[in-house]
Design a protein around this motif. Structure first.
Motif, mmCIF file in Angstrom:
data_model
loop_
_atom_site.group_PDB
_atom_site.id
_atom_site.type_symbol
_atom_site.label_atom_id
_atom_site.label_comp_id
_atom_site.label_asym_id
_atom_site.label_seq_id
_atom_site.Cartn_x
_atom_site.Cartn_y
_atom_site.Cartn_z
ATOM 1 N N UNK A 86 0.833 -1.196 0.000
ATOM 2 C CA UNK A 86 0.000 0.000 0.000
ATOM 3 C C UNK A 86 0.874 1.255 0.000
ATOM 4 N N UNK A 87 0.465 2.298 -0.740
ATOM 5 C CA UNK A 87 1.222 3.556 -0.724
ATOM 6 C C UNK A 87 1.284 4.140 0.683
ATOM 7 N N UNK A 132 11.336 5.726 6.156
ATOM 8 C CA UNK A 132 10.770 5.250 4.896
ATOM 9 C C UNK A 132 9.605 6.103 4.422
ATOM 10 N N UNK A 133 9.490 6.242 3.100
ATOM 11 C CA UNK A 133 8.382 7.012 2.527
ATOM 12 C C UNK A 133 7.162 6.133 2.247
ATOM 13 N N UNK A 134 7.354 4.812 2.252
ATOM 14 C CA UNK A 134 6.243 3.916 1.952
ATOM 15 C C UNK A 134 5.896 3.876 0.477
ATOM 16 N N UNK A 135 6.866 4.212 -0.395
ATOM 17 C CA UNK A 135 6.585 4.246 -1.830
ATOM 18 C C UNK A 135 7.344 3.185 -2.614
ATOM 19 N N UNK A 136 8.353 2.566 -2.022
ATOM 20 C CA UNK A 136 9.184 1.609 -2.755
ATOM 21 C C UNK A 136 8.395 0.434 -3.304
ATOM 22 N N UNK A 137 7.735 -0.319 -2.412
ATOM 23 C CA UNK A 137 6.956 -1.476 -2.854
ATOM 24 C C UNK A 137 5.680 -1.057 -3.567
ATOM 25 N N UNK A 138 5.122 0.094 -3.187
ATOM 26 C CA UNK A 138 3.932 0.594 -3.889
ATOM 27 C C UNK A 138 4.257 0.896 -5.342
ATOM 28 N N UNK A 139 5.457 1.430 -5.600
ATOM 29 C CA UNK A 139 5.875 1.707 -6.971
ATOM 30 C C UNK A 139 6.090 0.399 -7.738
#
Length: 314
Positions: free
Chosen positions: A264-265, A273-280
């Motif tokens: 999830x974003x 962490x920005x929480x965007x790595x796996x979301x991207x």
């Protein structure tokens, strides 16, 4: 009968043998549909609903009802009842839930961005004040440290904002034929890994830049997972419908709650962490018509798999 989810049970001959109240209202203006041919019912429904049902797979679709657009989730399941194959169709209205989730996501994004901005702007403001006093006293030697720190914080802030912009502006994939050997060699120069198994005979068919970014994110996570760098593996295997690129490590793995939310974003367990790595990674996979799987490994560690469709020629 009273669940808001529309439920329809269809027998092997294609006739409805059960439908609850929500299904009757959605498909036949509240009238009974038991005994009717399901295909005839579908033909009379709005085009988005008919197309979703004809696809034969789960998904989301939107229909205009009473002048407002409503979003629904479709789930199709096949099972055996008294030795005969039946179909169960579930249609759930999601508009309110999606609206609430959208607001919650925006609030979380704003909190994260505000937190990150304050973490950089606070020190910069303090350093600017200190720099002014040092300059007034003529302490030029210590000004260099102030400028270096300001430059470091602004660089961090720039990288943070660029990460969000890249996620928001992901373009449509530009598919091309990609030779596996050179592609993986270039990847290994950025984040080392051990290559497992033989490479597929057919080349890849994807947006080279986007898939490279997705794999870099997975490999970066693997290197930060706490296991030995020498234990990080990447394997490319060909399946009947596509290709699987699996990145495996021997780190700490993920707990059940983290596995459920990791894609999830803005969700992150890392301190910065920005929480965007796996979301991207997920965004890139789905833009290619593929998906991402995260599974804990037996013996410790995580296996993150990027699944992409085969090329049209293959």
């Amino acid at each position: 009968q009273n669940t808001p989810t529309a439920l329809v049970l269809v027998e092997p001959g294609g006739h409805v043998i059960y439908a609850n109240l929500a299904a009757r209202h959605l498909l036949n203006a509240g009238k009974a549909i038991q005994g009717m041919a399901f295909d005839d019912l579908v033909a009379a429904t709005p085009a988005p609903l008919a197309q979703a049902l004809a696809s034969g797979s789960d998904g989301l679709f939107s229909v205009e009802l009473d002048g407002e657009e409503e979003t629904f989730q479709l789930a199709l399941r096949a099972f055996s009842l008294q030795g005969r194959p039946h179909r169960l169709i579930q249609i759930r209205r999601l508009t309110r839930e999606l609206a609430r989730q959208e607001v919650a996501t925006w609030k979380k994004a704003i909190r994260i961005i505000s937190h990150e901005l304050n973490n950089s702007l606070g020190p910069i403001r303090s350093l600017a004040h200190s720099g002014r006093e040092l300059a007034q006293r003529g302490d030029v030697a210590r000004l260099s440290m102030v400028f270096d720190t300001v430059a470091e914080r602004t660089h961090h802030l720039e990288s943070f904002i660029q990460g969000y912009a890249r996620f928001a502006r992901l373009p449509s994939p530009r598919h091309e034929v990609v030779a596996w050997g050179p592609f993986l060699d270039a990847l290994a120069r950025q984040y080392p890994f051990v290559r497992r198994g033989e490479l597929p005979a057919d080349p890849g068919w994807f947006d080279r830049t986007q898939v490279e970014q997705a794999l870099i994110n997975l490999l970066k996570n693997a290197h930060e997972a706490g296991g030995a760098s020498s234990a990080i593996e990447l394997e490319v295997t060909s399946t009947g419908q596509g290709v699987r690129l699996a990145v495996a490590d021997r780190g700490a793995g993920m707990g059940a709650a983290v596995l459920a939310n990791a894609l999830l974003p803005f969700y992150s367990t890392k301190r910065a962490g920005s929480g965007l790595g796996l979301a991207l990674v997920r965004e890139i996979a789905e833009a290619h018509g593929g998906r991402v799987q995260l599974v804990n490994r037996i013996g410790g560690g995580l296996c993150a798999t990027l699944i992409l469709p085969r090329s049209p020629s293959a």
